[in-house]
Write a protein that holds these residues in place. Sequence first.
Motif, mmCIF file in Angstrom:
data_model
loop_
_atom_site.group_PDB
_atom_site.id
_atom_site.type_symbol
_atom_site.label_atom_id
_atom_site.label_comp_id
_atom_site.label_asym_id
_atom_site.label_seq_id
_atom_site.Cartn_x
_atom_site.Cartn_y
_atom_site.Cartn_z
ATOM 1 N N PRO A 134 0.806 -1.224 0.000
ATOM 2 C CA PRO A 134 0.000 0.000 0.000
ATOM 3 C C PRO A 134 0.841 1.276 0.000
ATOM 4 C CG PRO A 134 -0.124 -1.097 2.134
ATOM 5 C CD PRO A 134 0.628 -2.016 1.213
ATOM 6 N N TYR A 135 2.023 1.235 0.601
ATOM 7 C CA TYR A 135 2.897 2.413 0.607
ATOM 8 C C TYR A 135 3.457 2.667 -0.787
ATOM 9 C CZ TYR A 135 2.475 1.621 5.575
ATOM 10 O OH TYR A 135 1.960 1.432 6.832
ATOM 11 N N ARG A 180 1.930 1.819 -3.558
ATOM 12 C CA ARG A 180 0.784 2.316 -4.333
ATOM 13 C C ARG A 180 0.585 3.814 -4.098
ATOM 14 N NH1 ARG A 180 -3.138 -0.973 -2.360
ATOM 15 N NH2 ARG A 180 -1.914 -2.657 -3.240
ATOM 16 N N ARG A 181 0.678 4.218 -2.837
ATOM 17 C CA ARG A 181 0.500 5.639 -2.505
ATOM 18 C C ARG A 181 1.597 6.499 -3.164
ATOM 19 N NH1 ARG A 181 0.525 8.486 3.471
ATOM 20 N NH2 ARG A 181 -0.118 10.534 2.725
ATOM 21 N N THR A 210 1.149 6.592 -7.011
ATOM 22 C CA THR A 210 0.011 7.441 -7.367
ATOM 23 C C THR A 210 0.372 8.908 -7.233
ATOM 24 O OG1 THR A 210 -1.562 5.736 -6.713
ATOM 25 C CG2 THR A 210 -2.391 7.995 -6.815
ATOM 26 N N LEU A 211 1.016 9.258 -6.141
ATOM 27 C CA LEU A 211 1.428 10.653 -5.927
ATOM 28 C C LEU A 211 2.352 11.126 -7.048
ATOM 29 C CD1 LEU A 211 1.719 13.254 -4.203
ATOM 30 C CD2 LEU A 211 3.582 12.104 -3.009
ATOM 31 N N CYS A 233 7.908 6.026 0.880
ATOM 32 C CA CYS A 233 6.644 6.736 0.755
ATOM 33 C C CYS A 233 6.577 7.940 1.690
ATOM 34 C CB CYS A 233 5.481 5.783 1.044
ATOM 35 S SG CYS A 233 3.861 6.539 0.905
ATOM 36 N N VAL A 292 6.002 11.821 0.496
ATOM 37 C CA VAL A 292 4.832 12.567 0.973
ATOM 38 C C VAL A 292 5.295 13.784 1.775
ATOM 39 C CG1 VAL A 292 2.821 12.447 2.512
ATOM 40 C CG2 VAL A 292 3.282 10.587 0.912
#
Length: 109
Positions: free
Chosen positions: A25-26, A28-29, A32-33, A83, A87
């Motif tokens: 999931p990290y 993916r985040r 996507t970003l 990630c 972010v």
Amino acid sequence: MAAKDLVESTISENKITIFSKTYCPYCRRAKTLLTSKFPNVETKIFELDEMNEGSEIQDYLLEKTGQRTVPNIFINQKHVGGCDAVVGLDSKGQLAQLVEANSPSTSKL
């Protein structure tokens, strides 16, 4: 040696390189970003869980960066981290500066 060559050539030939796993999931985040904010920027993504040499690549990344976890992200040949680092850079307004900075290998653009 093949894993090292693949990692080094990919980092030098792409503005953004992401070493990822499809189920993370990290990852993916982060993907996507980066791909949504910078859709026109050369981005190479390796899904290590789908590659025969994925484990060897992760071993080399550990040797190179001290980080074996994914995502393992490079922007303009600079190791950024994972990630949370991406972010964090984005929330401080520093991610775009890093992506848009000229690197020696992007002079061909």
